[in-house]
Enzyme design. Structure first.
Site, PDB file in Angstrom:
ATOM      1  CB  ILE A 163      -0.952   0.000   1.204  1.00 21.23           C
ATOM      2  CG1 ILE A 163      -1.935  -1.169   1.059  1.00 21.23           C
ATOM      3  CG2 ILE A 163      -1.708   1.329   1.298  1.00 21.23           C
ATOM      4  CD1 ILE A 163      -3.013  -1.226   2.101  1.00 21.23           C
ATOM      5  N   PRO A 164       1.080   1.866  -1.165  1.00 22.22           N
ATOM      6  CG  PRO A 164       0.808   2.662  -3.355  1.00 22.22           C
ATOM      7  CD  PRO A 164       0.202   1.726  -2.344  1.00 22.22           C
ATOM      8  CB  CYS A 165       2.254   5.383   2.650  1.00 23.67           C
ATOM      9  SG  CYS A 165       3.578   4.349   3.299  1.00 23.67           S
ATOM     10  CG  HIS A 166       6.431   4.950  -2.013  1.00 17.28           C
ATOM     11  ND1 HIS A 166       5.793   3.740  -1.823  1.00 17.28           N
ATOM     12  CD2 HIS A 166       6.690   5.035  -3.349  1.00 17.28           C
ATOM     13  CE1 HIS A 166       5.691   3.122  -2.986  1.00 17.28           C
ATOM     14  NE2 HIS A 166       6.220   3.887  -3.934  1.00 17.28           N
TER      15      HIS A 166
END
Length: 214
Positions: free
Chosen positions: A172-175
Site C-alpha cells: 500500500i504505497p504511502c511513499h
C-alpha cells in the site's frame, strides 16, 4: 491442578519453521537489491492474514542498488537480524518475485494479499484501499488528493495520520503521497524510513525527478 502453560513458542502445523514462529505468528524476510521486507503473518479463524510489513534497507545489498544517491544511509536498522532471508509462504513467494521486478525498475502489480483489516476504522480502510487501487506505479497524489479519492474531501490531515501508521508500506504505497498542493508539492514524511528512502522509491518508479524538493 492445572499444568502451567509453556512459554516455548508453538510450532505451526502448516509451516515447518520453528525459528520464525511465535505462537500464531510467522515472519518471513524478502530481500531484493537494497530493499528488505519482513511480512508478519497472523492466523485468524483458521486463515493466515498479513498483519504488517516491516520495510527497510538491506545494508549488504546497497552496492546492487539501481541508483545509489550521495548521502544515502540506512535510517532504519533491521528489527529482526536473526531472521533468514527467503519466502516461506505462497504469498511470500509471489511478493518476492514482484519485489525483484520492482527494484529492477519494472512496473509491478503487487499480489492480492489477505490483509488483516480488522480493527481499522472505515475511514482508515477506505483511505488505504483507495491508495492501493487508485494510485499506480509512476504516479503520486497529495494528502488532499487521496482524501478526495477515498470519498472524504477536506480530510487531508486525517489522511496524513493514516499514512504515518500504514501497516503495509510499498504494497500500500504511502511513499506516493506527497505534501502541499499546486506548484508547491513536495516530499513530506515517511515514518522511520525517512525522506531519502521515499525519494529513492519515487525516482525508481519515475514518478518524480531530481527537482522535487523536500
Amino acid at each position: 491442578m492445572p499444568q502451567p502453560r509453556s512459554a516455548t513458542p508453538r510450532r505451526r502445523a502448516a509451516l515447518d519453521i520453528p525459528d520464525t514462529a511465535l505462537f500464531d505468528e510467522v515472519r518471513e524476510r524478502l530481500v531484493a537489491g537494497p530493499l528488505s521486507l519482513i511480512l508478519h503473518w497472523r492466523a485468524q479463524h483458521g486463515k493466515d492474514r498479513l498483519r504488517e510489513i516491516t520495510m527497510g534497507w538491506d545494508g549488504a545489498a546497497l552496492a546492487s542498488a539501481p541508483a545509489v544517491r550521495d548521502g544515502w544511509t540506512n535510517p532504519r536498522p533491521d528489527a529482526w537480524p536473526g531472521l533468514p532471508a527467503g519466502p516461506v509462504t505462497e504469498h511470500g513467494r509471489a511478493v518476492q518475485a514482484a519485489l525483484a521486478d520492482y527494484v529492477a525498475g519494472k512496473p509491478v502489480r503487487w499480489p492480492d494479499l489477505p490483509l488483516l483489516l480488522d480493527g481499522l476504522t472505515p475511514f482508515t480502510r477506505d483511505v488505504l484501499l483507495a491508495l492501493r487501487d487508485k494510485v499506480g506505479h509512476g504516479q503520486f497524489t497529495t494528502y488532499a488528493g487521496l482524501a478526495a479519492l477515498a470519498g472524504r474531501p477536506g480530510a487531508a490531515r486525517g489522511v496524513g495520520q493514516i499514512m504515518a501508521r500504514n501497516p503495509w508500506p510499498l504494497v500500500i504505497p504511502c511513499h506516493r503521497v506527497l505534501g502541499g498542493s499546486g506548484r508547491n508539492i513536495r516530499l513530506h514524511g515517511f515514518g522511520a524510513s525517512g525522506l531519502p528512502m521515499k525519494r529513492w522509491l519515487l525516482l525508481l518508479e519515475g514518478a518524480i525527478d531530481d527537482t522535487m524538493k523536500d
